[in-house]
Design a protein around this motif. Structure first.
Motif, PDB file in Angstrom:
ATOM      1  N   GLY A 140       0.809  -1.213   0.000  1.00  0.00           N
ATOM      2  CA  GLY A 140       0.000   0.000   0.000  1.00  0.00           C
ATOM      3  C   GLY A 140       0.840   1.259   0.000  1.00  0.00           C
ATOM      4  O   GLY A 140       0.433   2.292  -0.544  1.00  0.00           O
ATOM      5  N   ASP A 141       2.038   1.196   0.614  1.00  0.00           N
ATOM      6  CA  ASP A 141       2.947   2.345   0.563  1.00  0.00           C
ATOM      7  C   ASP A 141       3.343   2.640  -0.882  1.00  0.00           C
ATOM      8  O   ASP A 141       3.400   3.795  -1.308  1.00  0.00           O
ATOM      9  CB  ASP A 141       4.203   2.075   1.393  1.00  0.00           C
ATOM     10  N   TYR A 142       3.611   1.581  -1.633  1.00  0.00           N
ATOM     11  CA  TYR A 142       4.028   1.759  -3.024  1.00  0.00           C
ATOM     12  C   TYR A 142       2.862   2.167  -3.913  1.00  0.00           C
ATOM     13  O   TYR A 142       3.054   2.843  -4.928  1.00  0.00           O
ATOM     14  CB  TYR A 142       4.719   0.491  -3.525  1.00  0.00           C
ATOM     15  N   VAL A 143       1.656   1.786  -3.529  1.00  0.00           N
ATOM     16  CA  VAL A 143       0.465   2.305  -4.219  1.00  0.00           C
ATOM     17  C   VAL A 143       0.396   3.819  -4.061  1.00  0.00           C
ATOM     18  O   VAL A 143       0.088   4.550  -5.011  1.00  0.00           O
ATOM     19  CB  VAL A 143      -0.806   1.628  -3.673  1.00  0.00           C
ATOM     20  N   SER A 180       7.277  -9.833   0.797  1.00  0.00           N
ATOM     21  CA  SER A 180       8.634 -10.105   1.250  1.00  0.00           C
ATOM     22  C   SER A 180       9.562  -8.911   1.060  1.00  0.00           C
ATOM     23  O   SER A 180       9.627  -8.317  -0.022  1.00  0.00           O
ATOM     24  CB  SER A 180       9.200 -11.299   0.483  1.00  0.00           C
ATOM     25  N   GLY A 181      10.311  -8.600   2.111  1.00  0.00           N
ATOM     26  CA  GLY A 181      11.273  -7.511   2.039  1.00  0.00           C
ATOM     27  C   GLY A 181      12.450  -7.798   1.132  1.00  0.00           C
ATOM     28  O   GLY A 181      13.257  -6.902   0.869  1.00  0.00           O
ATOM     29  N   SER A 182      12.567  -9.021   0.621  1.00  0.00           N
ATOM     30  CA  SER A 182      13.652  -9.350  -0.305  1.00  0.00           C
ATOM     31  C   SER A 182      13.410  -8.796  -1.706  1.00  0.00           C
ATOM     32  O   SER A 182      14.315  -8.804  -2.539  1.00  0.00           O
ATOM     33  CB  SER A 182      13.826 -10.876  -0.380  1.00  0.00           C
ATOM     34  N   HIS A 183      12.195  -8.319  -1.970  1.00  0.00           N
ATOM     35  CA  HIS A 183      11.884  -7.759  -3.286  1.00  0.00           C
ATOM     36  C   HIS A 183      12.714  -6.504  -3.553  1.00  0.00           C
ATOM     37  O   HIS A 183      12.885  -5.661  -2.672  1.00  0.00           O
ATOM     38  CB  HIS A 183      10.402  -7.389  -3.385  1.00  0.00           C
ATOM     39  N   SER A 184      13.201  -6.352  -4.767  1.00  0.00           N
ATOM     40  CA  SER A 184      13.876  -5.124  -5.182  1.00  0.00           C
ATOM     41  C   SER A 184      12.868  -3.993  -5.260  1.00  0.00           C
ATOM     42  O   SER A 184      11.647  -4.223  -5.276  1.00  0.00           O
ATOM     43  CB  SER A 184      14.529  -5.316  -6.547  1.00  0.00           C
ATOM     44  N   GLU A 185      13.369  -2.751  -5.331  1.00  0.00           N
ATOM     45  CA  GLU A 185      12.449  -1.615  -5.480  1.00  0.00           C
ATOM     46  C   GLU A 185      11.634  -1.764  -6.760  1.00  0.00           C
ATOM     47  O   GLU A 185      10.426  -1.480  -6.776  1.00  0.00           O
ATOM     48  CB  GLU A 185      13.222  -0.296  -5.498  1.00  0.00           C
ATOM     49  N   GLU A 193       6.286  -3.065  -9.254  1.00  0.00           N
ATOM     50  CA  GLU A 193       5.571  -3.992 -10.139  1.00  0.00           C
ATOM     51  C   GLU A 193       4.430  -4.676  -9.395  1.00  0.00           C
ATOM     52  O   GLU A 193       3.335  -4.847  -9.945  1.00  0.00           O
ATOM     53  CB  GLU A 193       6.541  -5.041 -10.694  1.00  0.00           C
ATOM     54  N   GLU A 194       4.678  -5.077  -8.152  1.00  0.00           N
ATOM     55  CA  GLU A 194       3.624  -5.705  -7.348  1.00  0.00           C
ATOM     56  C   GLU A 194       2.479  -4.734  -7.101  1.00  0.00           C
ATOM     57  O   GLU A 194       1.304  -5.109  -7.161  1.00  0.00           O
ATOM     58  CB  GLU A 194       4.203  -6.192  -6.015  1.00  0.00           C
ATOM     59  N   ALA A 195       2.818  -3.477  -6.813  1.00  0.00           N
ATOM     60  CA  ALA A 195       1.782  -2.468  -6.580  1.00  0.00           C
ATOM     61  C   ALA A 195       0.962  -2.235  -7.847  1.00  0.00           C
ATOM     62  O   ALA A 195      -0.277  -2.112  -7.785  1.00  0.00           O
ATOM     63  CB  ALA A 195       2.420  -1.167  -6.108  1.00  0.00           C
ATOM     64  N   LEU A 235      -3.105  -2.940  -8.531  1.00  0.00           N
ATOM     65  CA  LEU A 235      -4.002  -1.902  -9.047  1.00  0.00           C
ATOM     66  C   LEU A 235      -4.729  -2.362 -10.307  1.00  0.00           C
ATOM     67  O   LEU A 235      -5.919  -2.074 -10.488  1.00  0.00           O
ATOM     68  CB  LEU A 235      -3.221  -0.620  -9.325  1.00  0.00           C
ATOM     69  N   HIS A 236      -4.042  -3.081 -11.181  1.00  0.00           N
ATOM     70  CA  HIS A 236      -4.695  -3.589 -12.393  1.00  0.00           C
ATOM     71  C   HIS A 236      -5.784  -4.605 -12.039  1.00  0.00           C
ATOM     72  O   HIS A 236      -6.844  -4.630 -12.675  1.00  0.00           O
ATOM     73  CB  HIS A 236      -3.659  -4.219 -13.328  1.00  0.00           C
TER      74      HIS A 236
END
Length: 327
Positions: free
Chosen positions: A25-28, A212-217, A222-224, A228-229
């Motif tokens: 949600g932060d990245y959204v 997971s915090g292992s995800h790159s920025e 991309e997940e965010a 949304l899509h």
């Protein structure tokens, strides 16, 4: 003074720490800001705002503040637009130092995401107003007329223990045992069965907001975008995440927010003035259900709900301010 020529002006975008997970949600919220930027020259971590020493940049400073009050106020190298600002109750007294008050007065007016933040700033004589959340403008890039028959459960009742939450890491499992949460696993299931038809529970897709915090920025954004899509094309979404419910308003997707267990000062400060913007089912500690819309007791895959439109005027003003700031 910063150069405002967009061919030379540089822009920053907020990113967030992960320990050991991050909230998509932060990245959204950052994607909502990114819509307005002609480019992104640098990522700036929210918990390192004061330490930023890069090029002069413009940034839209929407979102939740802050875990590390010593990193506030931000660096003078950041030319900010303060909209959709939430100052959390847990951090307020540590953040609102004389230095921060002077900073916010110099960079106002401050657009506040919620009425709690608005009142906190106005008590300090800071020019501020209720702006609502920038995620209610995500229709600029993510709204679609191509709707599916998909229904989603986006972290409903996520405060209650469930096996998905235990998979965040071994520490979560240990905490569940120590706190006794492991004996409350059935409560979440019982409430969902009370509110949702069996067909909804069996056919809906579950969406997690803690990843997971292992995800790159790059992966985090991309997940965010993927979420949304999904929400943009959904038939109906049920959630307990405000940064699912607010984007759904912008995307024109019917959404129902289940409000349960948000009783501490941190949560209440986040919800102040926001929960009335969407269809909300409130459940108290006794299990009593009160909704702010016409709710007949069960939500099914074919249930028809229209979102409130109270956010529309605020969203239009946010768009105007953000576009003017970038230009």
């Amino acid at each position: 003074m910063q150069n405002t020529n967009n061919s030379e002006q540089k822009f920053g975008l907020m990113v967030y720490p992960a320990n050991p997970t991050y909230n998509v949600g932060d990245y959204v919220q950052s994607l909502a800001a990114k819509q307005y930027l002609p480019k992104v020259d640098v990522f700036v971590e929210r918990e390192k705002l004061k330490s930023y020493k890069g090029d002069d940049i413009k940034m839209i400073m929407n979102g939740w503040y802050i875990h590390n009050p010593s990193e506030f106020p931000p660096s003078a190298k950041i030319n900010p637009l303060w909209v959709s600002f939430h100052l959390n109750a847990n951090a307020k007294d540590k953040v609102l130092t004389p230095e921060t008050i002077a900073y916010l007065k110099a960079n106002g007016p401050i657009g506040c995401r919620d009425t709690y933040t608005l009142n906190a700033l106005q008590e300090k004589g800071i020019d501020s107003y209720f702006s609502g959340c920038l995620t209610t403008t995500l229709d600029i890039k993510y709204k679609t007329d191509k709707k599916s028959d998909k229904v989603y459960l986006a972290d409903p009742l996520f405060l209650l223990p469930h096996w998905g939450k235990m998979m965040y890491g071994p520490n979560q499992f240990i905490k569940a045992i120590i706190s006794g949460d492991i004996f409350r696993f059935g409560k979440r299931k019982r409430i969902l069965k009370q509110l949702l038809t069996d067909e909804f529970l069996e056919t809906s897709e579950y969406v997690k907001h803690k990843l997971s915090g292992s995800h790159s920025e790059e992966r985090r954004f991309e997940e965010a975008e993927s979420i949304l899509h999904k929400f943009a094309a959904a038939k109906l979404v049920v959630t307990s995440r405000i940064h699912c419910a607010l984007p759904c308003l912008a995307l024109g997707t019917p959404v129902i927010f289940i409000n349960y267990g948000f009783n501490n000062s941190s949560d209440m400060s986040r919800f102040s003035g926001i929960s009335d913007l969407f269809n909300t089912i409130n459940i108290n500690d006794k299990g009593e259900v009160v909704a702010n819309f016409d709710f007949n007791g069960k939500i099914g895959v074919d249930s028809k709900f229209e979102n409130p439109t109270r956010h529309v005027e605020m969203a239009a003003k946010l768009k105007e301010k953000a576009y003017a700031f970038v230009k």
